[in-house]
Design an enzyme around this catalytic site. Structure first.
Site, PDB file in Angstrom:
ATOM      1  N   GLU A 133       0.725  -1.079  -0.150  1.00  0.00           N
ATOM      2  CA  GLU A 133       0.118   0.063   0.112  1.00  0.00           C
ATOM      3  C   GLU A 133       1.061   1.222  -0.168  1.00  0.00           C
ATOM      4  O   GLU A 133       1.712   1.346   0.892  1.00  0.00           O
ATOM      5  CB  GLU A 133      -1.000   0.132   1.274  1.00  0.00           C
ATOM      6  CG  GLU A 133      -2.210  -0.951   1.003  1.00  0.00           C
ATOM      7  CD  GLU A 133      -3.039  -0.767   2.344  1.00  0.00           C
ATOM      8  OE1 GLU A 133      -4.430  -1.122   2.039  1.00  0.00           O
ATOM      9  OE2 GLU A 133      -2.875  -0.052   3.410  1.00  0.00           O
ATOM     10  N   CYS A 134       0.569   2.083  -0.765  1.00  0.00           N
ATOM     11  CA  CYS A 134       1.489   3.504  -0.878  1.00  0.00           C
ATOM     12  C   CYS A 134       2.814   3.278  -1.285  1.00  0.00           C
ATOM     13  O   CYS A 134       3.440   2.851  -2.073  1.00  0.00           O
ATOM     14  CB  CYS A 134       0.997   4.189   0.010  1.00  0.00           C
ATOM     15  SG  CYS A 134       1.224   6.101  -0.240  1.00  0.00           S
TER      16      CYS A 134
END
Length: 444
Positions: free
Chosen positions: A333-334
């Site tokens: 994520e990210c």
């Protein structure tokens, strides 16, 4: 069976961002905890940094509440968990009190929605710099804007002098608004910042001493007894069985955890554990490989752009993740998504090779803000659910993507924003590896 007693609560909010909510909230939490109260913090909205500061201030876990991204039952369950066994819940709002998204009543993500849903009165932190009696008009507007809401009183921030305080308090007396206290311009907790906001609690030097100093200043300026008396019972329900906001990606989850990979929503990890999963941290910055006995790997968000050179040289980490991805699911994520990509260009313009498991290249030399809620529909079966599953999440980063956008066939999901933008392919999936810029909060 008797239901557990739930502690009363307050929402510390403000008419606008930058009013001093976090400073005041931390000072109150620490001051009340130093009195011997069991204080729990909560954060309204998707901000992932403040809960760790709450935990440091109170000595107890904190979490997020989000009336847009979470179903009402989850908001209620998280509040009930915090209020069980505590003396007081001191929650912190986000942005301005009524600032939210969408048009579904009670589901806008605004701090006011959370306060109303949980029965908490609001204490307004008002930055009175550059005004005097006019601050009362702001407070009155907040008190009357939504008749579902109770504004218990105000804390004045950035008061310039004793005369200034008297003028502001005269305005508040005119409208019958209680003033719990007044903090001078000289009072504050100076915390280092970086491009996503505050440097995270675990990285902040002398945090305990900073919190203690702030607690002493707040205790001297605020009527803590009156504030505690203003709290109201928490209206929440503990679920019969633990709620699992997101399905765990595996039974044994290897999860990166250090200064480069520092962010997972507390409620997500708690949900995984409640579902029976175990978490096995490892440090990429220490060149550690993921646990070979795990059956899923999670690379959270964080600040890999600040450590890109070390990550590119961490051969045990890189080789271990690549081996893992040959047979088992890996999700980023990210920041984790960026490290799963081919290259990461740091702020100085140096390009560093990354894992190369996903066809994405990112740059912090060409900064661009990406911010907002995301409503995602998964395009294929993934560790977070089968094809067609809907997730709510939030995106906040400054990275630019320098590689081609994902095609519908290789995208992790299609997303819209909170305002109903056209669906757009986002993230990537390739073999066992998936990644996306948005942080998942709950199932839609």
């Amino acid at each position: 069976m008797t239901a557990p007693r739930l502690a009363p609560g307050l929402m510390i909010a403000a008419p606008k961002s930058g009013s001093g909510k976090t400073t005041v909230t931390l000072g109150l939490q620490r001051a009340l905890a130093r009195r011997g109260l069991v204080v729990r913090g909560l954060k309204s909205g998707p901000d992932y940094i403040d809960p760790a500061f709450h935990a440091a201030a109170t000595g107890a876990p904190s979490s997020n509440l989000d009336t847009f991204a979470m179903p009402p039952a989850l908001v209620s369950a998280l509040a009930a968990e915090a209020a069980t066994g505590a003396d007081l819940v001191v929650a912190e709002g986000s942005m301005g009190l009524f600032d939210g998204v969408g048009d579904t009543p009670g589901r806008t993500g605004a701090s006011a929605d959370a306060a109303v849903a949980l029965g908490w009165p609001v204490v307004l932190v008002i930055d009175v710099s550059g005004q005097a009696q006019s601050a009362a008009a702001v407070a009155l507007g907040c008190a009357r804007y939504d008749d579902r809401l109770t504004v218990a009183g105000v804390i004045l921030n950035k008061v310039a002098s004793e005369r200034h305080r008297r003028l502001v308090e005269a305005g508040m007396a005119r409208i019958g608004m209680p003033v719990f206290g007044a903090l001078s311009k000289a009072t504050g907790l100076i915390l280092p910042e970086r491009h996503l906001g505050l440097v995270q609690a675990g990285e902040t030097a002398d945090l305990a001493a900073r919190l203690d100093a702030l607690a002493e200043a707040v205790a001297a300026a605020v009527d803590l007894d009156a504030l505690v008396a203003a709290a109201r019972p928490t209206r929440a329900v503990s679920p019969a069985a633990p709620l699992v906001p997101l399905p765990p990606p595996g039974g044994r989850i290897a999860i990166a955890r250090d200064d480069a990979f520092s962010f997972v929503y507390p409620h997500v990890e708690a949900g995984w554990r409640a579902a029976g999963a175990s978490l096995h941290p490892f440090s990429p910055l220490a060149d550690e490989a993921p646990d070979e006995t795990a059956d899923a790997l999670w690379l959270p968000g964080g600040y890999p752009e600040l450590h890109a050179g070390r990550l590119a040289a961490a051969s045990r980490f890189l080789d271990g993740v690549r081996r893992f991805a040959e047979t088992r699911p890996v999700h980023g994520e990210c920041g984790g998504y960026m490290v799963l990509g081919e290259t990461l260009e740091d702020e100085a313009g140096t390009t560093h090779p990354m894992l190369g498991l996903l066809p994405v290249a990112t740059s912090y030399a060409r900064r661009k803000l990406h911010l907002g809620y995301r409503v995602a529909t998964l395009t294929a079966d993934t560790p977070l659910g089968p094809a067609g599953s809907v997730l709510t999440g939030h995106e906040f980063h400054y990275a630019s993507v320098t590689s081609p956008a994902p095609t519908p066939g290789e995208a992790f999901a299609t997303v819209t924003d909170a305002h109903g933008s056209p669906p757009t392919p986002t993230g990537h999936r390739q073999a066992h590896t998936t990644g996306t810029f948005f942080h998942a909060i709950a199932r839609g």
